[in-house]
Design a protein around this motif. Structure first.
Motif, mmCIF file in Angstrom:
data_model
loop_
_atom_site.group_PDB
_atom_site.id
_atom_site.type_symbol
_atom_site.label_atom_id
_atom_site.label_comp_id
_atom_site.label_asym_id
_atom_site.label_seq_id
_atom_site.Cartn_x
_atom_site.Cartn_y
_atom_site.Cartn_z
ATOM 1 N N LEU B 303 18.638 -42.015 11.947
ATOM 2 C CA LEU B 303 20.061 -41.797 11.705
ATOM 3 C C LEU B 303 20.189 -41.246 10.294
ATOM 4 C CD1 LEU B 303 23.028 -42.270 12.706
ATOM 5 C CD2 LEU B 303 22.977 -44.358 11.371
ATOM 6 N N PHE B 304 20.676 -40.026 10.182
ATOM 7 C CA PHE B 304 20.778 -39.391 8.871
ATOM 8 C C PHE B 304 22.240 -39.299 8.471
ATOM 9 C CE2 PHE B 304 20.758 -35.208 6.432
ATOM 10 C CZ PHE B 304 20.491 -35.847 5.233
ATOM 11 N N LEU B 305 22.566 -39.910 7.349
ATOM 12 C CA LEU B 305 23.926 -39.836 6.823
ATOM 13 C C LEU B 305 23.898 -38.959 5.579
ATOM 14 C CD1 LEU B 305 25.009 -43.579 7.118
ATOM 15 C CD2 LEU B 305 25.155 -41.772 8.820
ATOM 16 N N ASP B 306 24.332 -37.721 5.738
ATOM 17 C CA ASP B 306 24.359 -36.788 4.614
ATOM 18 C C ASP B 306 25.652 -37.026 3.845
ATOM 19 O OD1 ASP B 306 23.458 -34.897 2.974
ATOM 20 O OD2 ASP B 306 23.582 -33.223 4.404
ATOM 21 N N GLU B 307 25.620 -36.822 2.543
ATOM 22 C CA GLU B 307 26.799 -37.059 1.688
ATOM 23 C C GLU B 307 27.358 -38.451 1.956
ATOM 24 O OE1 GLU B 307 27.160 -34.919 -0.450
ATOM 25 O OE2 GLU B 307 26.371 -33.080 0.403
ATOM 26 N N VAL B 308 26.487 -39.438 1.876
ATOM 27 C CA VAL B 308 26.869 -40.774 2.326
ATOM 28 C C VAL B 308 28.068 -41.368 1.570
ATOM 29 C CG1 VAL B 308 25.083 -41.959 0.987
ATOM 30 C CG2 VAL B 308 25.928 -42.988 3.044
ATOM 31 N N PRO B 309 28.317 -41.052 0.272
ATOM 32 C CA PRO B 309 29.512 -41.645 -0.346
ATOM 33 C C PRO B 309 30.816 -41.144 0.271
ATOM 34 C CG PRO B 309 27.994 -40.841 -2.013
ATOM 35 C CD PRO B 309 27.532 -40.300 -0.708
ATOM 36 N N GLU B 310 30.761 -40.044 1.021
ATOM 37 C CA GLU B 310 31.978 -39.514 1.635
ATOM 38 C C GLU B 310 32.355 -40.265 2.906
ATOM 39 O OE1 GLU B 310 33.642 -37.352 0.105
ATOM 40 O OE2 GLU B 310 32.193 -36.597 -1.353
ATOM 41 N N PHE B 311 31.432 -41.032 3.474
ATOM 42 C CA PHE B 311 31.768 -41.828 4.666
ATOM 43 C C PHE B 311 32.757 -42.909 4.264
ATOM 44 C CE2 PHE B 311 27.956 -39.925 6.278
ATOM 45 C CZ PHE B 311 28.089 -39.950 7.649
ATOM 46 N N SER B 312 33.579 -43.326 5.228
ATOM 47 C CA SER B 312 34.541 -44.369 4.896
ATOM 48 C C SER B 312 33.787 -45.686 4.709
ATOM 49 C CB SER B 312 35.596 -44.495 5.983
ATOM 50 O OG SER B 312 35.267 -45.518 6.869
ATOM 51 N N ALA B 313 34.272 -46.501 3.758
ATOM 52 C CA ALA B 313 33.563 -47.725 3.399
ATOM 53 C C ALA B 313 33.455 -48.661 4.608
ATOM 54 C CB ALA B 313 34.284 -48.413 2.249
ATOM 55 N N ARG B 314 34.500 -48.671 5.453
ATOM 56 C CA ARG B 314 34.482 -49.565 6.603
ATOM 57 C C ARG B 314 33.364 -49.179 7.562
ATOM 58 N NH1 ARG B 314 38.831 -48.844 9.920
ATOM 59 N NH2 ARG B 314 38.116 -50.519 11.243
ATOM 60 N N VAL B 371 32.605 -40.546 -11.926
ATOM 61 C CA VAL B 371 31.211 -40.804 -11.539
ATOM 62 C C VAL B 371 31.083 -42.243 -11.057
ATOM 63 C CG1 VAL B 371 28.828 -40.939 -12.348
ATOM 64 C CG2 VAL B 371 30.317 -39.120 -13.158
ATOM 65 N N ARG B 372 31.733 -43.130 -11.788
ATOM 66 C CA ARG B 372 31.630 -44.537 -11.467
ATOM 67 C C ARG B 372 32.253 -44.826 -10.095
ATOM 68 N NH1 ARG B 372 32.881 -49.594 -15.362
ATOM 69 N NH2 ARG B 372 32.470 -51.113 -13.728
ATOM 70 N N ARG B 373 33.414 -44.228 -9.863
ATOM 71 C CA ARG B 373 34.072 -44.442 -8.572
ATOM 72 C C ARG B 373 33.204 -43.920 -7.431
ATOM 73 N NH1 ARG B 373 38.963 -42.172 -10.254
ATOM 74 N NH2 ARG B 373 40.006 -43.802 -11.427
ATOM 75 N N TYR B 374 32.609 -42.755 -7.676
ATOM 76 C CA TYR B 374 31.737 -42.143 -6.661
ATOM 77 C C TYR B 374 30.585 -43.093 -6.343
ATOM 78 C CZ TYR B 374 29.044 -38.362 -4.477
ATOM 79 O OH TYR B 374 28.349 -37.580 -3.600
ATOM 80 N N ASN B 375 30.021 -43.696 -7.411
ATOM 81 C CA ASN B 375 28.898 -44.613 -7.227
ATOM 82 C C ASN B 375 29.287 -45.851 -6.450
ATOM 83 O OD1 ASN B 375 26.169 -44.190 -8.944
ATOM 84 N ND2 ASN B 375 27.856 -42.947 -9.678
ATOM 85 N N GLU B 376 30.529 -46.301 -6.696
ATOM 86 C CA GLU B 376 30.938 -47.563 -6.085
ATOM 87 C C GLU B 376 31.227 -47.432 -4.591
ATOM 88 O OE1 GLU B 376 34.138 -48.650 -8.586
ATOM 89 O OE2 GLU B 376 32.842 -49.702 -10.007
ATOM 90 N N ARG B 377 31.287 -46.201 -4.111
ATOM 91 C CA ARG B 377 31.571 -46.043 -2.683
ATOM 92 C C ARG B 377 30.431 -46.571 -1.826
ATOM 93 N NH1 ARG B 377 33.884 -40.067 -2.287
ATOM 94 N NH2 ARG B 377 35.396 -40.204 -3.964
ATOM 95 N N LEU B 378 29.248 -46.668 -2.383
ATOM 96 C CA LEU B 378 28.141 -47.265 -1.640
ATOM 97 C C LEU B 378 28.041 -48.710 -2.070
ATOM 98 C CD1 LEU B 378 25.174 -44.789 -1.587
ATOM 99 C CD2 LEU B 378 26.520 -45.657 0.296
#
Lengths: 130, 507
Positions: B303-314, B371-378
């Motif tokens: 299962l490949f999730l590209d641009e994974v921070p763009e996926f919804s957190a849920r 940058v920090r917000r982007y990081n926190e998405r994961l």
């Protein structure tokens, strides 16, 4: 007996012919036809008959006759919708009151007649449709 | 009053329940009723079957026709009951004999002209039928190849209602001839080769370790360094699926309606949902009965999730349980279904929204906060479940000078040998790969030499207790790739390096 070879053309004539044919058929079963095209405020019953039995008293039967000269619009009996069944039930109740006969039961039957040209009519009698 | 019956299958997830379709004719005005908790698609079968029978020049019973699907309390969905319904009706009205309809399982949808159409889930349905003791199945002619994957079942293909009537009489039809048709044009298995990846030897190595031990992998780095390219090449490094796995994977793919004309799926599947994927698309879902999602399609694969921070957190957090258990249970009001979802997760991300953070010679234009917000998405728990974190840097050599990497074939061979060693060591346990071993079991394996390296890391706070297990798992894979029976300091040091979490440090 209604003459087989003189089945009329046209839907009104066919209906009347069918009702006569159905009456002959029911008499053949030993029933007694007491009314034809009996009208009341609710509507009209094609035939009203008395079926002998089950006990001393006969059963009153309101008969709806459907006659078709082809099966292009489906089986004749398919034309009896839910609304028609309801109406037949009401007519039967009204008839019972008006006639004042002593009956052992009351029922609504349907007789479907398929009269294809050049072939003997096909009769289907379904008891207790409503 | 005459009755007859035929059999079909209700699918609830991967589980099939045998359904007896009963037809009773007589006793009322001409009307057709269908009872037994059908859904909308199934209720319409009444009109579809009627038109199909008329289209074949036969007459539909002109009396009260009651069709019952038993067990009547189980909700039923889908259009594949058509063949069973028509068979029961034709048997009840005396057009065909009862015996064959009552002893075969029928799956297929009817067209209004009497054509038999393909349906989804033939493979899992027939597996259930065979397990219930049926010996014969009647399926759409084009799906004979798929149905024949179920060993021990006599499969008859029908292409139209006339065929069905012949088959129910026990006469041979040409329907089976479709089976010999060459499968629909499939491009020759295009598998991208690892040799195409240039100037990223460390990343290729990380990919090899991930393939060997079944470890989840997180790749991050500037745009265009080759993250997606690497991920696409992972399935090519994995060995073929064994029989049981291939059957599981094929059953899921049959359920989502992918044709199985080429036989069982033998190669590990690859699923790369786009980052706007909904919860239902990812873990499976649907209104009344849930359908498999991307994680089940990737079962026994990648299962490949590209641009994974763009996926919804849920959606991302919903992956946590399946990652642990290897399956996903979806509850709906009508039913609860369970799909297998043992996939290898590969995630890819940029270091920051503009993608240039930490790239030598490039300028990042993001504010520290973004940058920090982007990081926190994961989420932390998500990253913690991934064994290998690898940061890709742009190749220092020019691409032209960079030596071509090893071919997928060579790497796959090493992966195969490493997996054989794991299978030998884990013989008698339910696990097959290092990536799957739980912590307690891990400590029962021969003790590693040079554990002081890890103790130091724990003492200095760079590694958690769970982290120690992860490093040990990786170290075992490295030992397997090296052909060693014990872990030494060398493997521990490399494993620590592979786990290094550069993603958070970048922020």
């Amino acid at each position: 007996m209604a003459d087989l070879n003189l089945a009329p053309i046209g839907s009104k004539g066919l209906g009347a012919w069918g009702e006569k044919y159905a009456a002959d058929y029911l008499v053949g079963l030993g029933w007694m036809v007491v009314e034809r095209n009996w009208r009341c405020s609710v509507g009209e019953a094609d035939l009203v008959c008395l079926e002998p039995g089950p006990g001393e008293l006969p059963t009153g039967v309101v008969v709806e006759v459907k006659c078709r000269s082809g099966s292009g619009f489906g089986d004749p009996l398919e034309a009896i919708t839910y609304a028609k069944q309801r109406k037949l039930r009401q007519i039967a109740a009204v008839w019972r009151q008006v006639s004042g006969l002593g009956l052992s039961g009351l029922r609504v039957d349907a007789v479907g007649i398929l009269k294809l040209p050049g072939v003997a009519p096909l009769v289907r009698h379904v008891r207790g449709v409503a | 009053m005459s009755t007859a019956s035929a059999w079909s299958v209700a699918l609830l997830g991967m589980e099939g329940t045998l359904i007896e379709v009963e037809a009773a004719i007589g006793g009322g005005l001409p009307r057709t009723v269908l009872v037994g908790l059908p859904d909308a698609a199934l209720y319409e079968a009444r009109d579809r079957c009627r038109a199909a029978v008329a289209g074949a020049g036969l007459s539909w019973p002109n009396q009260l026709l009651t069709i019952n699907l038993t067990p009547a309390s189980l909700p039923k969905a889908g259009s594949h009951y058509d063949l069973a319904i028509v068979s029961a009706v034709l048997a009840a009205s005396g057009v065909v004999p009862h015996a064959i309809a009552a002893s075969s399982v029928l799956v297929g949808e009817l067209g209004l002209d009497g054509r038999v159409r393909e349906v989804q889930g033939v493979l899992p349905a027939l597996l259930a039928a065979r397990d219930a003791g049926f010996e014969a199945a009647i399926v759409p002619a084009r799906q004979v190849a798929e149905a024949e994957l179920v060993a021990g079942l006599r499969v008859l293909g029908v292409s139209c209602l006339a065929d069905l009537i012949e088959v129910l009489h026990g006469r041979p039809v040409l329907g089976g001839a479709y089976a010999n048709e060459p499968p629909t044009v499939q491009p020759p298995d295009y598998a991208p080769d690892l040799a195409d990846v240039r100037g990223q030897p460390d990343a290729c190595w990380a990919l090899e370790v991930a393939a060997a031990g079944g470890h989840h992998l997180f790749l991050h780095g500037a745009p265009g360094v080759g993250k997606s390219m690497l991920a696409e090449r992972l399935p090519g490094l994995l060995p073929d699926l064994n029989n049981a796995e291939a059957l599981e994977v094929s059953a899921i793919h049959s359920l989502v309606g992918r044709p199985l004309n080429g036989g069982l799926i033998r190669r590990p599947p690859y699923s790369n949902p786009h980052h706007n994927a909904s919860m239902a698309a990812m873990v499976g879902g649907g209104a009344r009965v849930a359908r498999p999602g991307a994680i089940s399609i990737a079962h026994r694969g990648v299962l490949f999730l590209d641009e994974v921070p763009e996926f919804s957190a849920r959606v991302l957090d919903a992956l946590r349980t399946p990652l642990e258990t290897g399956k996903v249970t979806i509850a709906r009001s009508a039913s609860q279904v369970c799909y297998p979802a043992r996939f290898q997760l590969v995630m890819a991300a940029n270091p920051c929204p503009c993608g240039m953070l930490g790239v030598p010679g490039a300028n990042c234009t993001c504010t520290p906060m973004s940058v920090r917000r982007y990081n926190e998405r994961l989420s932390g728990p998500m990253l913690d479940r991934v064994d290998i974190h690898h940061r890709l840097l742009p190749s220092r050599l020019g691409l032209a000078d960079a030596p071509a990497g090893e071919s997928s074939k060579k790497v796959a061979e090493r992966v195969r040998l490493a997996r054989e060693r794991q299978a030998e060591r884990l013989m008698g346990t339910p696990w097959q790969l290092n990536g799957e071993i739980p912590g307690a079991e891990l400590r029962r394996l021969p003790r590693a030499r040079g554990m002081s390296l890890l103790d130091d890391a724990v003492r200095s706070g760079r590694l958690s207790a769970r982290g120690v297990d992860k490093v040990l798992r990786l170290a075992w894979t490295l030992a397997d790739l090296d052909g060693k029976d014990r872990i030494t300091r060398v493997q521990l040091a490399s494993a620590l390096g592979l786990r290094h979490d550069g993603w958070r440090c970048a922020a």
